[in-house]
Design an enzyme around this catalytic site. Structure first.
Site, PDB file in Angstrom:
ATOM      1  N   HIS A 403       0.842  -1.192   0.000  1.00  0.00           N
ATOM      2  CA  HIS A 403       0.000   0.000   0.000  1.00  0.00           C
ATOM      3  C   HIS A 403       0.881   1.248   0.000  1.00  0.00           C
ATOM      4  O   HIS A 403       1.970   1.257   0.588  1.00  0.00           O
ATOM      5  CB  HIS A 403      -0.909   0.026   1.231  1.00  0.00           C
ATOM      6  CG  HIS A 403      -2.037  -0.962   1.156  1.00  0.00           C
ATOM      7  ND1 HIS A 403      -2.978  -0.938   0.165  1.00  0.00           N
ATOM      8  CD2 HIS A 403      -2.367  -2.004   1.963  1.00  0.00           C
ATOM      9  CE1 HIS A 403      -3.850  -1.915   0.357  1.00  0.00           C
ATOM     10  NE2 HIS A 403      -3.488  -2.584   1.436  1.00  0.00           N
ATOM     11  N   CYS A 452      -0.124   2.239  -5.007  1.00  0.00           N
ATOM     12  CA  CYS A 452      -1.047   3.276  -5.446  1.00  0.00           C
ATOM     13  C   CYS A 452      -0.434   4.657  -5.232  1.00  0.00           C
ATOM     14  O   CYS A 452       0.442   4.849  -4.384  1.00  0.00           O
ATOM     15  CB  CYS A 452      -2.366   3.184  -4.683  1.00  0.00           C
ATOM     16  SG  CYS A 452      -3.331   1.734  -5.111  1.00  0.00           S
TER      17      CYS A 452
END
Length: 809
Positions: A403, A452
């Site tokens: 992440h 991301c």
């Protein structure tokens, strides 16, 4: 229905209509795929079914059409297709296909090339099967032959001149159904003695073009007329078969050497080779403008304009680059994959992504530290240890999968213990890591971020990283664009991230790093699944042609190189294999293998047992709380059952004596020596009750646990565990490892003395994920094709389980 016809004989119109009938869940393509599997060669794998299902993500995609295409590629007959449609009771498709087949036209006799004499008689024949009342039309090239002689299956000609030479094509039609005789290699009418061969009258010329220009043109004269096939760097350009090679928007990918092959039925000729270089666009080829930005207001700026080629700076830019081979003083990589987040979505792909990239980097002589599931402190410590491996001229590579987010131009890697509403204080800023890398005067800094880059609305703090130096050796490879997500492909066994799926094909290419990543981006751009969702972004100021494949050239003063090697090796020391003897006479062997720098597999094997003992097994138990062990998957008979997805080999030889495997994770959290118990359970032939014996075993601090990543440390200095001199080690115990196994069935790595330090770094790259000769066929590092046999992915064959399995990082 005529026997032997295949699905490939159906027209595009029929296939599209049939696929619409199959695009449903009740009685559609999935049921058809199950029905055709009664014949093994038509059976679809799970990945192929997944590829079909993902077609719904595209506006024009059709799962049924994709399945029919696969069946056509495998020469599935129409008879068998109808049989399967009846089997699943798809009456509509059966009726439509039966009616359509009755109307299908198929050419049974193709017209053949004929030799003619002036005034002689020539007959060209084209016959077709199909519904009654077929009509025929004959064409010479693009000109239809009229006057009634071209309306039957036989074309009778009495050629009187060279004008009758050329290709002849027959069009057979009935209502809306139309087929043509062979378009490629069409029948030709030729006059012997008048054939002239092929002669190139316009050769392609080398040229420098701008992005957006068209390329080359050739021309050939001969009879019969020539066909054209262009080649780029000896690879055929299948879509370019005309005399002019036209590419509307030329990019740097089109640079290289071009040739054209021209051929007809009797001759073949090649053009000269033309070299195409891609220069700047025409707007940048205008005259240079020199601007002094250091003094005065905009109105006072002095501008000097020079004609093309007159300014010395332009002469420097236009000069060909000198031939120079670049090298590194060493190559080091830190790979972090975070999967098991405490408060966020669990990820699946980082384990496979880190493993595959590790193996590929090792093939290019990188020293690799690969770590999974790190918390905040461990990530900070790992980066600090990584920096200790860097020095002047070293190539440093950082890869992160997990992440992440991007705020105000800064990228942040999220540890597994980050709270639900995390901010920059809970994460690691990539730009801060880069500034610390620059302090080491590295030769190349590559940062690959598979995460991301969405905005973190919980974080409104603008982080001010250290001032970056102008070093012209920085490459950022982002798996996705700004404010976009990065995806992974979830599967039941081993998953891959989109980025690594394409990167692993190119990363070992001997090209400038930016060129290699450009090609990765182009590959991703051609994949329908990634379009509109994920696109690689490259940021770089790399001015030299540095490649990840550059050789390592150790300087004469090798003290720093020796220190780096020892620092790397200390994180990759495995316990030595050992043999335990129990009071009952049973001998048990313990072996060790590294899956990652912080994950180890232990196996137990019964070597000897007395004859009066009918059964026995050795289990491992009583592990410390520091490390992570899935008790349900410990002491398993196979690596797969033990939770190891990466050490699997389909050709694994069956051991003479069964082994039990236990996988130990999170070794970076081990605060003391790894101690566990070996519990031997056995039964005598004359006793029903099972007997147990236990031995406690201590194997020291294996792999990365020696670095004490759980301890805090300041970025500017190394930790106590890492502050060392060359004299502070017992070198034979932590020196290089060059092979696995030994004559004594030892799973630990063979050590060399310190005198081997200047040797090739490839030998130092073996330890982390190396095969045992007892377990695998060859003592070589695991490679991607061996550890992950299902990773041959092409643009239309992703291993998705279904369309809902996109998980953003």
């Amino acid at each position: 229905m005529e026997e032997g016809k295949s699905i490939g004989s159906l027209t595009e119109q029929v296939l599209n209509r049939l696929s619409k009938m199959l695009d449903n869940s009740a009685c559609g393509w999935r049921q058809l795929a199950n029905a055709v599997s009664e014949q093994p060669r038509f059976r679809c794998s799970e990945s192929e079914l997944t590829c079909c299902s993902l077609q719904v993500l595209s506006a024009a995609g059709s799962p049924g059409r994709t399945l029919l295409a696969r069946l056509a590629d495998r020469s599935c007959s129409l008879d068998f297709l109808l049989h399967c449609l009846r089997k699943i009771d798809h009456q509509e498709a059966v009726h439509y296909l039966t009616y359509t087949e009755a109307e299908l036209i198929q050419i049974t006799v193709q017209p053949q090339t004929q030799q003619a004499t002036v005034g002689g008689r020539v007959v060209l024949t084209c016959r077709a099967s199909g519904p009654p009342g077929l009509s025929y039309q004959w064409f010479r090239g693009k000109e239809e032959i009229l006057d009634g002689i071209g309306s039957t299956a036989e074309l009778v000609l009495c050629p009187s001149a060279l004008v009758h030479q050329g290709p002849y094509i027959c069009r057979v039609h009935h209502r809306e159904n139309v087929v043509f005789s062979h378009l490629q290699g069409a029948a030709a009418l030729c006059f012997p003695g008048l054939w002239s061969g092929l002669h190139v009258i316009v050769q392609p010329t080398s040229k420098s073009v701008s992005e957006g220009d068209t390329l080359l043109r050739v021309q050939c004269r001969g009879q019969p007329p020539a066909q054209y096939q262009w080649f780029h760097n000896m690879e055929p350009l299948t879509q370019h078969k005309t005399r002019s090679l036209k590419i509307p928007c030329v990019t740097t990918a089109q640079r290289g050497q071009y040739k054209c092959k021209m051929f007809n039925l009797y001759h073949e000729v090649w053009t000269d080779t033309a070299t195409v270089t891609i220069g700047p666009s025409s707007i940048t080829e205008a005259s240079w403008v020199e601007v002094d930005r250091g003094r005065g207001s905009p109105q006072e700026v002095h501008r000097s304009t020079y004609g093309a080629g007159s300014h010395p700076l332009q002469q420097i830019v236009n000069a060909p680059p000198p031939a120079k081979l670049f090298s590194a003083t060493d190559k080091v990589a830190l790979l972090i994959g975070n999967m098991n987040y405490h408060y966020h979505t669990q990820l699946c792909a980082p384990i496979a992504d880190v493993h595959e990239l590790t193996n590929l980097l090792r093939q290019m002589d990188f020293k690799v530290v690969s770590l999974l599931d790190l918390n905040w402190q461990e990530m900070h410590s790992a980066v600090t240890e990584f920096l200790l491996l860097l020095d002047k001229g070293v190539y440093g590579l950082l890869y992160f999968a997990g992440h992440g987010y991007e705020n105000f131009g800064n990228s942040f890697m999220v540890p597994i213990d980050a709270p639900a509403s995390y901010t920059s204080e809970h994460c690691l800023c990539v730009q801060n890591v880069l500034t610390r890398m620059q302090e080491k005067e590295t030769g190349l800094n590559v940062l690959l971020l598979d995460m991301c880059r969405k905005r973190n609305l919980n974080d409104d703090i603008i982080v001010q990283p250290g001032l970056l130096k102008v070093t012209a050796n920085i490459v950022f490879g982002y798996a996705t664009c700004v404010d976009a997500e990065a995806y992974e492909v979830k599967r039941e066994d081993v998953s891959n991230g989109i980025f690594i799926s394409f990167l692993k094909r190119r990363v070992c290419e001997d090209e400038k790093v930016t060129v290699m990543l450009d090609r990765v981006g182009e590959d991703m751009g051609r994949c329908q699944i990634t379009q509109g969702r994920q696109a690689l972004e490259l940021r770089s100021n790399l001015s030299e042609r540095r490649s990840l494949t550059d050789q390592i050239q150790i300087s004469e003063c090798s003290a720093s190189h020796s220190a780096r090697n020892l620092q790397w090796v200390v994180a990759h020391v495995l316990p030595k294999s050992r043999c335990l003897e129990f009071d009952c006479g049973v001998k048990v062997q313990l072996g060790f293998a590294a899956e990652f720098s912080n994950i180890m597999v232990i196996y137990t094997r019964i070597l000897e047992k007395p004859k009066e003992i009918v059964s026995c097994c050795a289990h491992l138990t009583d592990f410390p709380d520091d490390v992570a062990i899935d008790l349900k998957k410990s002491n398993q008979e196979t690596l797969l059952e033990a939770g190891s997805l990466l050490l699997i080999n389909d050709n694994l030889p069956s051991p003479e004596v069964p082994s039990l495997y236990t996988r130990i994770r999170c070794l970076q959290r081990l605060k003391r020596e790894l101690t566990f118990a070996v519990c031997l359970q056995y039964t005598y032939s004359n006793m029903d009750e099972e007997v147990q014996e236990r031995q406690t075993v201590s194997v020291g601090k294996p792999l990365v646990s020696k670095l004490n990543l759980h301890e805090s440390r300041t970025p500017s200095t190394s930790s106590a565990s890492s502050s060392f001199s060359l004299d502070s080690f017992n070198v034979p115990e932590v020196s290089f490892f060059t092979s696995v196994g030994s004559a004594s069935n030892d799973w630990s790595y063979q050590a060399q003395t310190a005198s081997t330090t200047p040797a090739s770094s490839r030998s130092a790259n073996v330890p982390e994920e190396t095969d045992c000769h007892e377990l695998f066929d060859a003592p070589q590092p695991l490679v991607a094709s061996k550890s992950l046999p299902h990773t041959q992915i092409n643009d239309t064959n992703f291993k998705f389980s279904d369309m809902y399995n996109f998980h953003s990082h």
